[in-house]
Structures are given as structure tokens and as C-alpha cells.
Design an enzyme around this catalytic site. Structure first.
Site, PDB file in Angstrom:
ATOM      1  N   ASP A   1       0.840  -1.193   0.000  1.00 47.25           N
ATOM      2  CA  ASP A   1       0.000   0.000   0.000  1.00 47.25           C
ATOM      3  C   ASP A   1       0.877   1.245   0.000  1.00 47.25           C
ATOM      4  O   ASP A   1       0.996   1.951   1.005  1.00 47.25           O
ATOM      5  CB  ASP A   1      -0.905  -0.039   1.248  1.00 47.25           C
ATOM      6  CG  ASP A   1      -1.825   1.172   1.309  1.00 47.25           C
ATOM      7  OD1 ASP A   1      -1.924   1.888   0.294  1.00 47.25           O
ATOM      8  OD2 ASP A   1      -2.437   1.401   2.361  1.00 47.25           O
ATOM      9  N   PRO A   2       1.524   1.541  -1.155  1.00 48.49           N
ATOM     10  CA  PRO A   2       2.466   2.665  -1.187  1.00 48.49           C
ATOM     11  C   PRO A   2       1.802   4.020  -0.928  1.00 48.49           C
ATOM     12  O   PRO A   2       2.471   4.997  -0.665  1.00 48.49           O
ATOM     13  CB  PRO A   2       3.060   2.611  -2.593  1.00 48.49           C
ATOM     14  CG  PRO A   2       2.421   1.492  -3.299  1.00 48.49           C
ATOM     15  CD  PRO A   2       1.369   0.871  -2.442  1.00 48.49           C
TER      16      PRO A   2
ATOM     17  N   GLY B   1      14.014  17.328   2.794  1.00 47.38           N
ATOM     18  CA  GLY B   1      13.173  16.160   2.477  1.00 47.38           C
ATOM     19  C   GLY B   1      12.703  15.535   3.767  1.00 47.38           C
ATOM     20  O   GLY B   1      12.573  14.316   3.876  1.00 47.38           O
TER      21      GLY B   1
ATOM     22  N   ASP C   1      10.449  20.573   2.771  1.00 45.90           N
ATOM     23  CA  ASP C   1       9.890  19.531   1.886  1.00 45.90           C
ATOM     24  C   ASP C   1       9.029  20.237   0.846  1.00 45.90           C
ATOM     25  O   ASP C   1       8.886  21.470   0.869  1.00 45.90           O
ATOM     26  CB  ASP C   1       9.095  18.485   2.693  1.00 45.90           C
ATOM     27  CG  ASP C   1       9.154  17.105   2.031  1.00 45.90           C
ATOM     28  OD1 ASP C   1       8.598  16.961   0.912  1.00 45.90           O
ATOM     29  OD2 ASP C   1       9.756  16.174   2.600  1.00 45.90           O
TER      30      ASP C   1
ATOM     31  N   ASP D   1      11.766  23.604  -3.084  1.00 50.62           N
ATOM     32  CA  ASP D   1      12.358  22.533  -3.889  1.00 50.62           C
ATOM     33  C   ASP D   1      13.847  22.437  -3.530  1.00 50.62           C
ATOM     34  O   ASP D   1      14.587  23.413  -3.707  1.00 50.62           O
ATOM     35  CB  ASP D   1      12.173  22.904  -5.373  1.00 50.62           C
ATOM     36  CG  ASP D   1      12.736  21.846  -6.307  1.00 50.62           C
ATOM     37  OD1 ASP D   1      13.444  20.926  -5.820  1.00 50.62           O
ATOM     38  OD2 ASP D   1      12.478  21.931  -7.518  1.00 50.62           O
ATOM     39  N   MET D   2      14.278  21.278  -3.035  1.00 49.27           N
ATOM     40  CA  MET D   2      15.675  21.136  -2.574  1.00 49.27           C
ATOM     41  C   MET D   2      16.686  21.284  -3.723  1.00 49.27           C
ATOM     42  O   MET D   2      17.866  21.485  -3.487  1.00 49.27           O
ATOM     43  CB  MET D   2      15.875  19.794  -1.872  1.00 49.27           C
ATOM     44  CG  MET D   2      15.669  18.583  -2.738  1.00 49.27           C
ATOM     45  SD  MET D   2      15.702  17.101  -1.733  1.00 49.27           S
ATOM     46  CE  MET D   2      15.110  15.880  -2.897  1.00 49.27           C
TER      47      MET D   2
ATOM     48  N   LYS E   1      17.928  12.406   5.421  1.00 46.95           N
ATOM     49  CA  LYS E   1      17.653  11.037   5.888  1.00 46.95           C
ATOM     50  C   LYS E   1      16.792  10.306   4.860  1.00 46.95           C
ATOM     51  O   LYS E   1      15.679  10.729   4.564  1.00 46.95           O
ATOM     52  CB  LYS E   1      16.942  11.094   7.251  1.00 46.95           C
ATOM     53  CG  LYS E   1      16.490   9.742   7.766  1.00 46.95           C
ATOM     54  CD  LYS E   1      15.949   9.863   9.169  1.00 46.95           C
ATOM     55  CE  LYS E   1      15.162   8.656   9.585  1.00 46.95           C
ATOM     56  NZ  LYS E   1      13.889   8.479   8.887  1.00 46.95           N
TER      57      LYS E   1
ATOM     58  N   HIS F   1      19.036   8.076  -1.428  1.00 49.58           N
ATOM     59  CA  HIS F   1      18.862   6.753  -2.076  1.00 49.58           C
ATOM     60  C   HIS F   1      17.718   6.753  -3.105  1.00 49.58           C
ATOM     61  O   HIS F   1      17.575   5.818  -3.868  1.00 49.58           O
ATOM     62  CB  HIS F   1      18.711   5.628  -1.025  1.00 49.58           C
ATOM     63  CG  HIS F   1      17.382   5.544  -0.341  1.00 49.58           C
ATOM     64  ND1 HIS F   1      16.993   4.438   0.381  1.00 49.58           N
ATOM     65  CD2 HIS F   1      16.348   6.420  -0.246  1.00 49.58           C
ATOM     66  CE1 HIS F   1      15.787   4.632   0.872  1.00 49.58           C
ATOM     67  NE2 HIS F   1      15.381   5.830   0.519  1.00 49.58           N
TER      68      HIS F   1
HETATM   69  C1  SAM Z   1      12.046   8.884   1.384  1.00 49.61           C
HETATM   70  S1  SAM Z   1      11.332  10.364   1.924  1.00 49.61           S
HETATM   71  C2  SAM Z   1      12.320  10.728   3.341  1.00 49.61           C
HETATM   72  C3  SAM Z   1      11.550  11.448   4.391  1.00 49.61           C
HETATM   73  C4  SAM Z   1      12.296  11.686   5.697  1.00 49.61           C
HETATM   74  N1  SAM Z   1      13.602  12.279   5.492  1.00 49.61           N
HETATM   75  C5  SAM Z   1      12.384  10.421   6.490  1.00 49.61           C
HETATM   76  O1  SAM Z   1      13.458   9.846   6.642  1.00 49.61           O
HETATM   77  O2  SAM Z   1      11.331   9.988   6.983  1.00 49.61           O
HETATM   78  C6  SAM Z   1      11.862  11.554   0.735  1.00 49.61           C
HETATM   79  C7  SAM Z   1      11.284  12.941   0.981  1.00 49.61           C
HETATM   80  O3  SAM Z   1      11.819  13.836   0.014  1.00 49.61           O
HETATM   81  C8  SAM Z   1      10.789  14.747  -0.333  1.00 49.61           C
HETATM   82  N2  SAM Z   1      11.115  15.370  -1.626  1.00 49.61           N
HETATM   83  C9  SAM Z   1      11.096  14.793  -2.854  1.00 49.61           C
HETATM   84  N3  SAM Z   1      11.451  15.681  -3.800  1.00 49.61           N
HETATM   85  C10 SAM Z   1      11.729  16.853  -3.158  1.00 49.61           C
HETATM   86  C11 SAM Z   1      12.150  18.144  -3.596  1.00 49.61           C
HETATM   87  N4  SAM Z   1      12.372  18.392  -4.887  1.00 49.61           N
HETATM   88  N5  SAM Z   1      12.333  19.111  -2.665  1.00 49.61           N
HETATM   89  C12 SAM Z   1      12.101  18.853  -1.351  1.00 49.61           C
HETATM   90  N6  SAM Z   1      11.703  17.649  -0.874  1.00 49.61           N
HETATM   91  C13 SAM Z   1      11.507  16.674  -1.772  1.00 49.61           C
HETATM   92  C14 SAM Z   1       9.549  13.865  -0.361  1.00 49.61           C
HETATM   93  O4  SAM Z   1       8.361  14.640  -0.320  1.00 49.61           O
HETATM   94  C15 SAM Z   1       9.779  13.009   0.863  1.00 49.61           C
HETATM   95  O5  SAM Z   1       9.232  13.586   2.023  1.00 49.61           O
HETATM   96  C1  LIG Z   2      14.336   2.450   5.756  1.00 43.60           C
HETATM   97  O1  LIG Z   2      13.999   1.896   4.539  1.00 43.60           O
HETATM   98  C2  LIG Z   2      13.324   2.664   3.631  1.00 43.60           C
HETATM   99  C3  LIG Z   2      13.461   4.028   3.572  1.00 43.60           C
HETATM  100  C4  LIG Z   2      12.737   4.754   2.661  1.00 43.60           C
HETATM  101  C5  LIG Z   2      11.899   4.108   1.781  1.00 43.60           C
HETATM  102  C6  LIG Z   2      11.077   4.843   0.840  1.00 43.60           C
HETATM  103  O2  LIG Z   2       9.822   4.406   0.732  1.00 43.60           O
HETATM  104  C7  LIG Z   2       8.931   5.008  -0.097  1.00 43.60           C
HETATM  105  C8  LIG Z   2       7.648   4.476  -0.182  1.00 43.60           C
HETATM  106  C9  LIG Z   2       6.699   5.076  -1.015  1.00 43.60           C
HETATM  107  O3  LIG Z   2       5.484   4.519  -1.090  1.00 43.60           O
HETATM  108  C10 LIG Z   2       6.999   6.214  -1.736  1.00 43.60           C
HETATM  109  C11 LIG Z   2       8.262   6.769  -1.651  1.00 43.60           C
HETATM  110  O4  LIG Z   2       8.533   7.886  -2.320  1.00 43.60           O
HETATM  111  C12 LIG Z   2       9.277   6.158  -0.834  1.00 43.60           C
HETATM  112  C13 LIG Z   2      10.624   6.658  -0.719  1.00 43.60           C
HETATM  113  O5  LIG Z   2      10.986   7.684  -1.318  1.00 43.60           O
HETATM  114  C14 LIG Z   2      11.509   5.953   0.104  1.00 43.60           C
HETATM  115  O6  LIG Z   2      12.780   6.368   0.208  1.00 43.60           O
HETATM  116  C15 LIG Z   2      11.769   2.735   1.851  1.00 43.60           C
HETATM  117  C16 LIG Z   2      12.486   2.004   2.764  1.00 43.60           C
END
Ligand code: SAM
Ligand SMILES: COc1ccc(-c2oc3cc(O)cc(O)c3c(=O)c2O)cc1
Length: 313
Positions: free
Chosen positions: A120-121, A156, A179, A199-200, A213, A217
Site C-alpha cells: 500500500d504505497p 526532504g 519539503d 524545492d531542494m 535522511k 537513495h
Molecule cells: C524517502 S522520503 C524521506 C523522508 C524523511 N527524510 C524520512 O526519513 O522519513 C523523501 C522525501 O523527500 C521529499 N522530496 C522529494 N522531492 C523533493 C524536492 N524536490 N524538494 C524537497 N523535498 C523533496 C519527499 O516529499 C519526501 O518527504
Molecule cells: C528504511 O527503509 C526505507 C526508507 C525509505 C523508503 C522509501 O519508501 C517510499 C515508499 C513510497 O510509497 C513512496 C516513496 O517515495 C518512498 C521513498 O521515497 C523511500 O525512500 C523505503 C524504505
């Protein structure tokens, strides 16, 4: 076929069948959570016998054998422990393991939302918040990395779960969560926590440090270097005192055990499929840092499958 060839043949066959049927592991794990088994065992307060479990699950006694086999499979995969009960005529009893303790719903480090990652993404922010609640353990084990800072931007940073924990742990630190605008639109901060919708790839507010964080990746080399350059601009006024703090995986097949490498490589495939992103080896991280103009880095490998990397200009 001689003896040695026969052994290799059957080992090869076993390995293939193990991989083919291995997709039942996450399915069974999800069923166990949907049935509430980790919560039932936790609420029971001691190992629960098979009959007690069947009764708590409200499953007809005719199905006891199914539950027993289901629990045997999960115990084999180290999700539950099987004990022989001392009181009940050596009946089997099930206990939580370190893995299933993380699936008990009222625990602060509950990771059951992570289980929904594959199925359920849409629940993305719930998934990431569950991972972020683990950050308190990282922070407690590396206070020196954060306590010298006055300000930090969590780039982010999603809905701010990590930033709130940082603010609670370090009472002098000011934290900005950056974000995308729609992510932070209706979030309210406090006197030391604020949200910026931006926007980063374009600009990041000035700070002593930038936290990334599980962000890099998601991106390929070219985009990572762009993000890291914007991070470098953000700390530029601090001279050599500024730094980037990355929490992400570092693949190290030589040093890590089989389980840890398995987790990192599975995540690498997930990132490749979903975002054209990847988990990286130390050498691959180093190339990113050089590409973005950084001079030094230090990796702390002490947080399970995640590492913390300090990067300096
Ligand atoms: C995998 S999540 C990580 C969230 C958080 N750092 C954590 O560890 O829970 C990636 C985040 O990057 C944000 N993101 C993606 N593109 C971005 C952009 N261009 N500028 C700022 N944030 C962005 C997404 O909305 C999301 O919240
Ligand atoms: C710790 O392991 C993980 C870290 C991050 C992620 C992850 O997961 C999702 C899942 C979504 O439904 C949408 C997304 O954009 C992402 C991520 O960007 C992301 O990094 C998974 C495992």
C-alpha cells in the site's frame, strides 16, 4: 552423476526452491500483523500456548493445526520464539523475538507501517514516520554530532517526525523542515521548529548543518550531486564548521553479515524499481561527495542497516 555432483545438484535445487517460495515470508508476516498476533502475545505478558493463541484469535479448534504450522514457519524465520511451557505439560508456547517486538502496536518503535511499503504505497508518510521514530536511538548514540549545532535543516524531512525528535533531544537546536510545498502545507511548528515548502534542487535555507535522511537513495548520481551542491551552499557561511549529516545505507558485503547485506540489497532493488535510485557502497558515496566539492567524510556504521555519514566542505 557422481556423489559430489549430486550434492551440488540438490543444494542448487534447494536454493532455487527456497528463493521461489521465499515470497511467502512477507505475506505471512503481514497476515500475522493483520491477525494481531504480536499484540496478543505482548498483552498476554508471558509466552502464550497454542490453545490460548487459538482462543484469542477466535479460530475454531478444528483449525489448531493450521495455526501451529503458521507459527512454526514464522518461528523458523525468527519472528517468534517457540518455548516448551513448564506449566502446561510441555505444551508449545510462543514468545516475541527482537523482530516481533517491533510489530507491537503501542510500542514507540512500532514498524508495522513499514510492512505496508510493498502492498500500500499510498501510505507513504505513515511508512516514513514509523522509520523516523527509530531516530531517537541514533541520536542517543551520537549526541556529539548534534550538540555543537545551533541550527539544522532537515531536507526532504517529510511531516517532521525526525525534526520533532531532534528538537526534543537537543533543547538549544533550531530545526527547519524543508519539503515540497504540498507536503508541509498545513503543518504547524513551534518556537524551535518551522516548516518551509520549497524545492531542494533550487535553494535550501542557511544553517550549521543539513540533514538528509533516506533522501539520496531515491536519486541517481547526477541528481544527488545537484542536491549536495545546494546543501553545500546552505552551510557555506559557516566555513569549515558546517556539515552535512546523511542517514542512509552503505553497502559493505565484506564486513556486513548475510542478513544485513540482504536487507540493503533488497532496498537497493526497491529503490531501482521505484525511483531509479540506489543504495551505495562507500566508494560510490565518496564519488558523490567529491563530485559535489566536499573534502572529507566520516562514516558511523553502528545503527544496524543504516549508517550515519558526516560530510565536510
Ligand atoms: C524517502 S522520503 C524521506 C523522508 C524523511 N527524510 C524520512 O526519513 O522519513 C523523501 C522525501 O523527500 C521529499 N522530496 C522529494 N522531492 C523533493 C524536492 N524536490 N524538494 C524537497 N523535498 C523533496 C519527499 O516529499 C519526501 O518527504
Ligand atoms: C528504511 O527503509 C526505507 C526508507 C525509505 C523508503 C522509501 O519508501 C517510499 C515508499 C513510497 O510509497 C513512496 C516513496 O517515495 C518512498 C521513498 O521515497 C523511500 O525512500 C523505503 C524504505
Amino acid at each position: 552423476m557422481d556423489n559430489q555432483n549430486a550434492i551440488e545438484f540438490f543444494e542448487g535445487q534447494n536454493l532455487l526452491y527456497m528463493q521461489i517460495f521465499g515470497n511467502l515470508r512477507p505475506v505471512c508476516l503481514m497476515w500475522a500483523c493483520e491477525l494481531g498476533i504480536p499484540d496478543i502475545i505482548s498483552n498476554h505478558g508471558k509466552p502464550i500456548t497454542l490453545l490460548e493463541l487459538v482462543s484469542a484469535l477466535q479460530i475454531p479448534p478444528s483449525k489448531v493445526g493450521f495455526v501451529k504450522r503458521f507459527m512454526r514457519f514464522l518461528a523458523h524465520n525468527r519472528i517468534f520464539d517457540i518455548h516448551e511451557s513448564q506449566e502446561d505439560h510441555h505444551e508449545l508456547a510462543y514468545a516475541l523475538t527482537p523482530a516481533s517486538k517491533l510489530l507491537v502496536n503501542d510500542s514507540i518503535h512500532c514498524l508495522s507501517p513499514m510492512l505496508q511499503f510493498m502492498t500500500d504505497p499510498c501510505n507513504f508518510f505513515l511508512v516514513m514516520a514509523s522509520d523516523s521514530r527509530m531516530v531517537d536511538l541514533v541520536l542517543k548514540n551520537c549526541t556529539s554530532i548534534f550538540e555543537e549545532l545551533d541550527s539544522i535543516v532537515d531536507v526532504g524531512g517529510g511531516t517532521g517526525t525526525t525534526a520533532r525528535i531532534i528538537c526534543e533531544t537537543f533543547p538549544k537546536l533550531k530545526c527547519v523542515v524543508l519539503d515540497l510545498p504540498h507536503v508541509v502545507a498545513n503543518l504547524t511548528g513551534s518556537n524551535r521548529l518551522s516548516f518551509v515548502g520549497s524545492d531542494m534542487f533550487k535553494s535550501i535555507p542557511q544553517a550549521d548543518a543539513v540533514l538528509l535522511k533516506w533522501v539520496l537513495h531515491d536519486w541517481n548520481e547526477e541528481n544527488c550531486i545537484k542536491i549536495l551542491k545546494r546543501c553545500k551552499d546552505s552551510i557555506s557561511s559557516k566555513g569549515n564548521r558546517g556539515k552535512i549529516i546523511i542517514i542512509d545505507a552503505v553497502i559493505n558485503e565484506k564486513l556486513d553479515d548475510q542478513d544485513k547485506t540482504q536487507t540493503k540489497l533488497c532496498m537497493d532493488i526497491a529503490m531501482m524499481i521505484a525511483f531509479n535510485g540506489n543504495e551505495r557502497t562507500e566508494e560510490e558515496w565518496k564519488q558523490l561527495f567529491i563530485g559535489a566539492g566536499f573534502q572529507h567524510y566520516k562514516i558511523y556504521h553502528t545503527f544496524g542497516f543504516r549508517s550515519l555519514i558526516e560530510v565536510y566542505p
